[in-house]
Design a protein around this motif. Sequence first.
Motif, PDB file in Angstrom:
ATOM      1  N   LEU B  42       0.660  49.679  25.058  1.00 24.08           N
ATOM      2  CA  LEU B  42       2.092  49.530  25.368  1.00 24.08           C
ATOM      3  C   LEU B  42       2.594  48.173  24.912  1.00 24.08           C
ATOM      4  O   LEU B  42       3.678  48.059  24.328  1.00 24.08           O
ATOM      5  CB  LEU B  42       2.310  49.693  26.874  1.00 24.08           C
ATOM      6  N   TYR B  43       1.790  47.117  25.163  1.00 20.58           N
ATOM      7  CA  TYR B  43       2.239  45.778  24.777  1.00 20.58           C
ATOM      8  C   TYR B  43       2.194  45.610  23.255  1.00 20.58           C
ATOM      9  O   TYR B  43       3.153  45.124  22.654  1.00 20.58           O
ATOM     10  CB  TYR B  43       1.346  44.717  25.434  1.00 20.58           C
ATOM     11  N   GLY B  46       4.521  48.644  21.702  1.00 21.78           N
ATOM     12  CA  GLY B  46       5.778  48.997  22.363  1.00 21.78           C
ATOM     13  C   GLY B  46       6.615  47.795  22.732  1.00 21.78           C
ATOM     14  O   GLY B  46       7.721  47.610  22.228  1.00 21.78           O
ATOM     15  N   LEU B  47       6.060  46.964  23.607  1.00 22.78           N
ATOM     16  CA  LEU B  47       6.862  45.873  24.157  1.00 22.78           C
ATOM     17  C   LEU B  47       6.975  44.678  23.210  1.00 22.78           C
ATOM     18  O   LEU B  47       8.043  44.094  23.066  1.00 22.78           O
ATOM     19  CB  LEU B  47       6.256  45.403  25.490  1.00 22.78           C
ATOM     20  N   PRO B  49       6.954  44.334  19.861  1.00 19.89           N
ATOM     21  CA  PRO B  49       7.984  44.400  18.814  1.00 19.89           C
ATOM     22  C   PRO B  49       9.405  44.298  19.382  1.00 19.89           C
ATOM     23  O   PRO B  49      10.257  43.630  18.792  1.00 19.89           O
ATOM     24  CB  PRO B  49       7.758  45.777  18.171  1.00 19.89           C
ATOM     25  N   VAL B  50       9.629  44.948  20.543  1.00 18.93           N
ATOM     26  CA  VAL B  50      10.974  44.892  21.141  1.00 18.93           C
ATOM     27  C   VAL B  50      11.292  43.470  21.589  1.00 18.93           C
ATOM     28  O   VAL B  50      12.383  42.937  21.312  1.00 18.93           O
ATOM     29  CB  VAL B  50      11.084  45.864  22.342  1.00 18.93           C
ATOM     30  N   LEU B  51      10.317  42.830  22.255  1.00 13.08           N
ATOM     31  CA  LEU B  51      10.537  41.460  22.729  1.00 13.08           C
ATOM     32  C   LEU B  51      10.726  40.506  21.545  1.00 13.08           C
ATOM     33  O   LEU B  51      11.574  39.600  21.594  1.00 13.08           O
ATOM     34  CB  LEU B  51       9.358  40.990  23.588  1.00 13.08           C
ATOM     35  N   THR B  53      11.937  41.319  18.621  1.00 13.87           N
ATOM     36  CA  THR B  53      13.283  41.582  18.080  1.00 13.87           C
ATOM     37  C   THR B  53      14.344  40.919  18.943  1.00 13.87           C
ATOM     38  O   THR B  53      15.294  40.325  18.426  1.00 13.87           O
ATOM     39  CB  THR B  53      13.543  43.107  18.021  1.00 13.87           C
ATOM     40  N   MET B  54      14.146  41.014  20.274  1.00 12.60           N
ATOM     41  CA  MET B  54      15.115  40.375  21.186  1.00 12.60           C
ATOM     42  C   MET B  54      15.127  38.859  20.978  1.00 12.60           C
ATOM     43  O   MET B  54      16.192  38.238  20.908  1.00 12.60           O
ATOM     44  CB  MET B  54      14.754  40.693  22.642  1.00 12.60           C
ATOM     45  N   ASP B  55      13.913  38.279  20.866  1.00 14.68           N
ATOM     46  CA  ASP B  55      13.827  36.821  20.655  1.00 14.68           C
ATOM     47  C   ASP B  55      14.471  36.425  19.326  1.00 14.68           C
ATOM     48  O   ASP B  55      15.195  35.432  19.249  1.00 14.68           O
ATOM     49  CB  ASP B  55      12.360  36.368  20.677  1.00 14.68           C
ATOM     50  N   GLU B  56      14.177  37.256  18.283  1.00  6.99           N
ATOM     51  CA  GLU B  56      14.736  36.950  16.963  1.00  6.99           C
ATOM     52  C   GLU B  56      16.265  37.022  17.003  1.00  6.99           C
ATOM     53  O   GLU B  56      16.960  36.158  16.461  1.00  6.99           O
ATOM     54  CB  GLU B  56      14.197  37.972  15.948  1.00  6.99           C
ATOM     55  N   ARG B  57      16.777  38.063  17.700  1.00  2.85           N
ATOM     56  CA  ARG B  57      18.226  38.204  17.802  1.00  2.85           C
ATOM     57  C   ARG B  57      18.834  37.025  18.576  1.00  2.85           C
ATOM     58  O   ARG B  57      19.838  36.454  18.158  1.00  2.85           O
ATOM     59  CB  ARG B  57      18.584  39.518  18.491  1.00  2.85           C
ATOM     60  N   LYS B  60      18.873  34.081  16.417  1.00  4.83           N
ATOM     61  CA  LYS B  60      19.949  34.162  15.415  1.00  4.83           C
ATOM     62  C   LYS B  60      21.308  33.874  16.053  1.00  4.83           C
ATOM     63  O   LYS B  60      22.151  33.203  15.468  1.00  4.83           O
ATOM     64  CB  LYS B  60      19.960  35.556  14.780  1.00  4.83           C
TER      65      LYS B  60
END
Lengths: 290, 180
Positions: B42-43, B46-47, B49-51, B53-57, B60
Amino acid sequence: MIPSLALRKNPFVWSVMALVATGLATSAHAAEGNAAPAELFRIGPLPVTNAIATTWVVSLLILMGLRMLVGTPKMIPGRGQALVESALQGLKELFEPIVGKRAFASSFPLLVTLFLYIVLQNWSGLLPGVGTIGWGYEADGVFHVTKPFIRPANSDWNGTIALAAVSMLVWAYVVLRHAGPKVILHDLFGNKASKSEIAAAIYYPLSLIFIIVGFIEIVSIAIRPFTLSVRLFGNVFGGENLLHATGFVPPFYFLETLVGLVQALVFTLLVSIYIGLLCNHGDDHTEEHH
Amino acid sequence: MMPVVLAAAEAVEVAHESNAFGVTVNYVVMQIISFTILAFVLYRWGLRPVLATMDERNAKIADGLRYTEEMQAKLADAQKQHAETIRLASLEAQKLVDEARAAAKALVERETKQATEKTQQMMAKAQEAIHLEHRKMMADAREEIARLVALTAQRVLSRELSSEDRRRYADAAARELTNV
């Protein structure tokens, strides 16, 4: 005529009826308070019980659900990704102030997985057929289920012991990594009083008291796996038995939905508090100094 | 309520039996393995890549906000510099206009003076020429009048005047004409 048509077209009514029917048909003497899991088969030396089978199904559902909702994460999220991100953001805002900024990155994956896993395992026990369909015997015209095919993992004490064990192992790793032995020893046995503000005649006896309190604290830490596992197991097992005993009465059913969520929160929050107790000392002060 | 109490009592009774909850090391180990695999998968897929992406966003967005603030500060500086440049240019232009006006005024004055002087010189020359012309004309007139006086006197006297007489009459006429 019109009400019966409405009944046929309303999926919610059908769902409730199906639940009640399933419960009434098999629940009255379904689990009979049988807390021990039933072994289904073995993979080498490792047994697979009906609770472990549920664990796998729910784990697969979690992974597939996440995959379906998110897919490949994108900078501009779709609906599913936005839903998952907002849930993660909510959990982050819940846990970060408790565990502290330093230990957050190390502990967040465990806390999120624990929460998701426990809440879905708890709710899986509310699905029709889970814990109520299986092998058994018929007596006096009533079928008694003695070995259900699937049962909620958290209604098996082995499952909650496993969760508590993993949690405490991760707790030990996070605490040693981010707090260190010196902070842990001081937190357990150190004199927290200020030497400059208290007379020596009081300060040194206080040190002795703090050492005794430290040993009590160690006992408290040692029984944490037990309390964590028993609390979750007791609530879920008790809830399942309550539903079986009352024939899946809707108020109890929805109460158990709430209990499933609350118990997941309680377990996860307690683990985060255990981490925060040792790792969240003076985060703000440290940041100010930096 | 009664079934609940009975169920609880039954559970307590069952719990007192030996290992009624079926706690077995193998089961616990299997559950630990299952949960650990789930947590890892899951980590990892799942988690994380999402985390990330959130950090990258978030990074930015933070960069964008920082860039906007920098651009706003630069814009404010540029506007300030622009205003200062315009002020300096206005001052310079005003100075040039003043200098041009002063130069034009000086030029006009100089030209006017030169024209006046030239005019005065021309007038003086003209007056002198007129004066000379007048004197010449007067001399010619006197000479002509003297000749006419001499001729008239010769006619009146009905005799040929000598050169001496003609000169004397002419001189007398010239003296008289000089007083005119």
